[in-house]
Design a protein around this motif. Structure first.
Motif, PDB file in Angstrom:
ATOM      1  N   ALA A   1      28.476 -60.832  61.803  1.00 20.71           N
ATOM      2  CA  ALA A   1      29.797 -60.447  62.314  1.00 20.71           C
ATOM      3  C   ALA A   1      29.690 -59.252  63.255  1.00 20.71           C
ATOM      4  O   ALA A   1      30.335 -59.219  64.312  1.00 20.71           O
ATOM      5  N   ILE A   2      28.878 -58.267  62.903  1.00 16.52           N
ATOM      6  CA  ILE A   2      28.697 -57.083  63.760  1.00 16.52           C
ATOM      7  C   ILE A   2      28.006 -57.480  65.055  1.00 16.52           C
ATOM      8  O   ILE A   2      28.410 -57.057  66.142  1.00 16.52           O
ATOM      9  N   ASP A   3      26.962 -58.314  64.965  1.00 11.39           N
ATOM     10  CA  ASP A   3      26.225 -58.731  66.158  1.00 11.39           C
ATOM     11  C   ASP A   3      27.098 -59.525  67.124  1.00 11.39           C
ATOM     12  O   ASP A   3      26.908 -59.445  68.338  1.00 11.39           O
ATOM     13  N   ARG A   4      28.058 -60.266  66.602  1.00 11.70           N
ATOM     14  CA  ARG A   4      28.976 -61.025  67.456  1.00 11.70           C
ATOM     15  C   ARG A   4      29.834 -60.094  68.308  1.00 11.70           C
ATOM     16  O   ARG A   4      30.196 -60.436  69.430  1.00 11.70           O
ATOM     17  N   GLU A   5      30.166 -58.930  67.750  1.00  8.80           N
ATOM     18  CA  GLU A   5      31.061 -57.991  68.430  1.00  8.80           C
ATOM     19  C   GLU A   5      30.339 -56.990  69.333  1.00  8.80           C
ATOM     20  O   GLU A   5      30.949 -56.411  70.209  1.00  8.80           O
ATOM     21  N   CYS A   6      29.060 -56.771  69.105  1.00  8.43           N
ATOM     22  CA  CYS A   6      28.366 -55.747  69.898  1.00  8.43           C
ATOM     23  C   CYS A   6      27.679 -56.365  71.108  1.00  8.43           C
ATOM     24  O   CYS A   6      27.415 -57.557  71.151  1.00  8.43           O
ATOM     25  N   GLU A   7      27.419 -55.533  72.085  1.00  2.67           N
ATOM     26  CA  GLU A   7      26.733 -55.984  73.288  1.00  2.67           C
ATOM     27  C   GLU A   7      25.240 -55.708  73.205  1.00  2.67           C
ATOM     28  O   GLU A   7      24.515 -55.936  74.166  1.00  2.67           O
TER      29      GLU A   7
END
Length: 192
Positions: A88-94
């Protein structure tokens, strides 16, 4: 003619009887020679490790988004929970994400950097623990990495099967994947 019919019938009955006895004795010997596969054995753990890579190879060859992921099928509940937080975090970060190890590129927790051809676990060594868990060491290999990359798993029984509770990259100073995923997830929650 009746005598000939009786002899023929008798021969048929005897030959059928022998086939039945032969089949029964073959079945009996199979049952006697089979060793029951209990859960708390080295063999059961090895079988599950091999099942992980068989499934990984199958998914790669016949991808189906409706099939469960390796994490869902073979990871412990805690592993799945933390892994889902990381995803979930990786989906939101660049950024490249948790498993982007810089120059090494993305690493898969299940295969490290082995992706070429058939991926397998080799030289599996299982140490059953007194608390009902297992420590497993093996080399993950593919067509290019023929010497293998050393891996260590901690496994536990959940829902009637062995599941992976943690993965360690032995090649990288025993990098504790679960502990570092937790720290990454906690940091990601704080940044939100």
């Amino acid at each position: 003619m009746n005598k000939l019919f009786m002899i023929f019938a008798l021969v048929a009955i005897i030959s059928c009887g022998n086939k039945t006895n032969s089949a029964a004795s073959d079945a009996d010997s199979t049952i006697v020679n089979e060793v029951s596969d209990t859960l708390y054995t080295v063999e059961a753990v090895e079988k599950q490790v091999n099942a992980v890579y068989a499934y990984w190879n199958e998914l790669r060859e016949h991808y189906d988004e409706n099939k469960p992921s390796i994490d869902d099928l073979f990871g412990s509940k805690e592993w799945q929970r933390v892994r889902n937080e990381v995803i979930a975090i990786d989906r939101e970060c660049e950024c490249g994400g948790f498993f982007d190890f810089g120059d090494e590129g993305p690493l898969d927790p299940w295969t490290y950097d082995c992706y070429e051809g058939y991926v397998s676990a080799n030289d599996i060594k299982v140490k059953l623990q007194t608390d009902g868990t297992a420590e497993v060491r093996f080399l993950v290999k593919d067509a290019v990495t023929t010497k293998g990359v050393p891996m260590r798993w901690l496994m536990q029984v959940e829902d009637g099967q062995w599941r992976v509770a943690n993965i360690f990259f032995e090649k990288d100073d025993n990098f504790d994947v679960l502990m570092n995923m937790r720290a990454y997830a906690d940091e990601g929650k704080n940044d939100m």
